[in-house]
Design a protein around this motif. Sequence first.
Motif, mmCIF file in Angstrom:
data_model
loop_
_atom_site.group_PDB
_atom_site.id
_atom_site.type_symbol
_atom_site.label_atom_id
_atom_site.label_comp_id
_atom_site.label_asym_id
_atom_site.label_seq_id
_atom_site.Cartn_x
_atom_site.Cartn_y
_atom_site.Cartn_z
ATOM 1 N N TRP A 1 61.742 102.691 67.797
ATOM 2 C CA TRP A 1 61.736 103.365 69.102
ATOM 3 C C TRP A 1 63.136 103.888 69.344
ATOM 4 O O TRP A 1 64.078 103.103 69.425
ATOM 5 N N THR A 2 63.315 105.201 69.417
ATOM 6 C CA THR A 2 64.628 105.744 69.767
ATOM 7 C C THR A 2 64.522 106.378 71.159
ATOM 8 O O THR A 2 63.622 107.166 71.427
ATOM 9 N N ALA A 3 65.446 105.997 72.009
ATOM 10 C CA ALA A 3 65.349 106.356 73.429
ATOM 11 C C ALA A 3 65.680 107.817 73.691
ATOM 12 O O ALA A 3 66.590 108.382 73.079
ATOM 13 N N VAL A 4 64.958 108.421 74.614
ATOM 14 C CA VAL A 4 65.297 109.750 75.126
ATOM 15 C C VAL A 4 65.609 109.607 76.626
ATOM 16 O O VAL A 4 66.750 109.728 77.032
ATOM 17 N N TYR A 5 64.591 109.331 77.425
ATOM 18 C CA TYR A 5 64.784 109.080 78.856
ATOM 19 C C TYR A 5 65.556 107.788 79.045
ATOM 20 O O TYR A 5 65.258 106.822 78.339
ATOM 21 N N PRO A 6 66.518 107.652 79.965
ATOM 22 C CA PRO A 6 66.895 108.614 81.013
ATOM 23 C C PRO A 6 68.097 109.496 80.671
ATOM 24 O O PRO A 6 68.730 109.998 81.598
ATOM 25 N N GLU A 7 68.403 109.698 79.394
ATOM 26 C CA GLU A 7 69.570 110.513 79.026
ATOM 27 C C GLU A 7 69.248 111.999 79.216
ATOM 28 O O GLU A 7 68.452 112.566 78.464
ATOM 29 N N GLU A 8 69.882 112.641 80.172
ATOM 30 C CA GLU A 8 69.547 114.026 80.532
ATOM 31 C C GLU A 8 69.680 114.998 79.349
ATOM 32 O O GLU A 8 68.831 115.860 79.146
ATOM 33 N N LYS A 9 70.748 114.843 78.568
ATOM 34 C CA LYS A 9 70.951 115.779 77.461
ATOM 35 C C LYS A 9 69.830 115.637 76.425
ATOM 36 O O LYS A 9 69.284 116.628 75.932
#
Lengths: 173, 173
Positions: A118-126
């Motif tokens: 699992w690689t995180a996207v949210y909550p990083e805006e970019k």
Amino acid sequence: MNTLLDLIFSRHSIRDYTGEIIKNEDIELIVKAGMAAPSAVNVQPWAFIIINKKDKLINLSKLLPYAKMLEQSGAAIIVCGVPDKDMHFANKYWIQDCSAASENILLAAHSLGYGAVWTAVYPEEKRINDVRIECNIPNNIIPLNVIAIGVPKNKNMIPIDKYKIENIHWNTW
Amino acid sequence: MNTLLDLIFSRHSIRDYTGEIIKNEDIELIVKAGMAAPSAVNVQPWAFIIINKKDKLINLSKLLPYAKMLEQSGAAIIVCGVPDKDMHFANKYWIQDCSAASENILLAAHSLGYGAVWTAVYPEEKRINDVRIECNIPNNIIPLNVIAIGVPKNKNMIPIDKYKIENIHWNTW
């Protein structure tokens, strides 16, 4: 111990893959397991983008700082939240619901012999913005994560035991 | 289909229980499955309160608007977030991490023959406060949910199929 518990305890993040492609029926079954997760008031505030084109996997690996393993993965699943799926519950609970779906995806991949992470996207805006542009995701849909899935290079990795008795309280804190 | 996938697809929310008590070793095994979930940078920003005293279950059933089934459950697990477990990742990802742990708990309960249901606490301020007071939870710890677990009254319920092909996109939205 039953098989499901064995699989829950033996699952761990796997980042090294052989590069083999994952069969469409396997990846669809894994996504189907995601959709079997519970959601608040059964709103199912989610959507899934299956990535199995090599150029797309490579593009995502370059866009995301901790997802280099996508270059060698056999596929990826982007779990997306749909906060406007209904008026009340989706907006409050989409992160929880999509995270439960993501855990089902990780377990289903493991049960079929694949490794996943699992690689995180949210909550990083970019990251949200970069993934949105790469995959043409509408503005009302939020990519929560990118889950890399592949045939593991090393099948003999031992998961660490994360059990900590100090994290359990009985009846009161 | 393998056993894990069978269990993922046959799991569903169960709210009617016989009232039988759940053995301590079973409830501990279920919590242990929760702790086997992934978390961002393996920070494990969670804690678990096992409720198995009847008076506590009844108090919680009265405090929470959608948790009347706790009166008849054999136990409950309050999955708590610990956002200050580290300086960066716990605060950003505790909801996702604790939701993955919660899904493991639901699946583990199901695999042992119990029925379970996830009842939401966070982000409802009143519920958070009421559960915090009832269970003496410190202010830096956030109860995410209360998961009721019990011996199901009706063992023959058929889960609904939540698979929707329109929720799948290939390579781009």
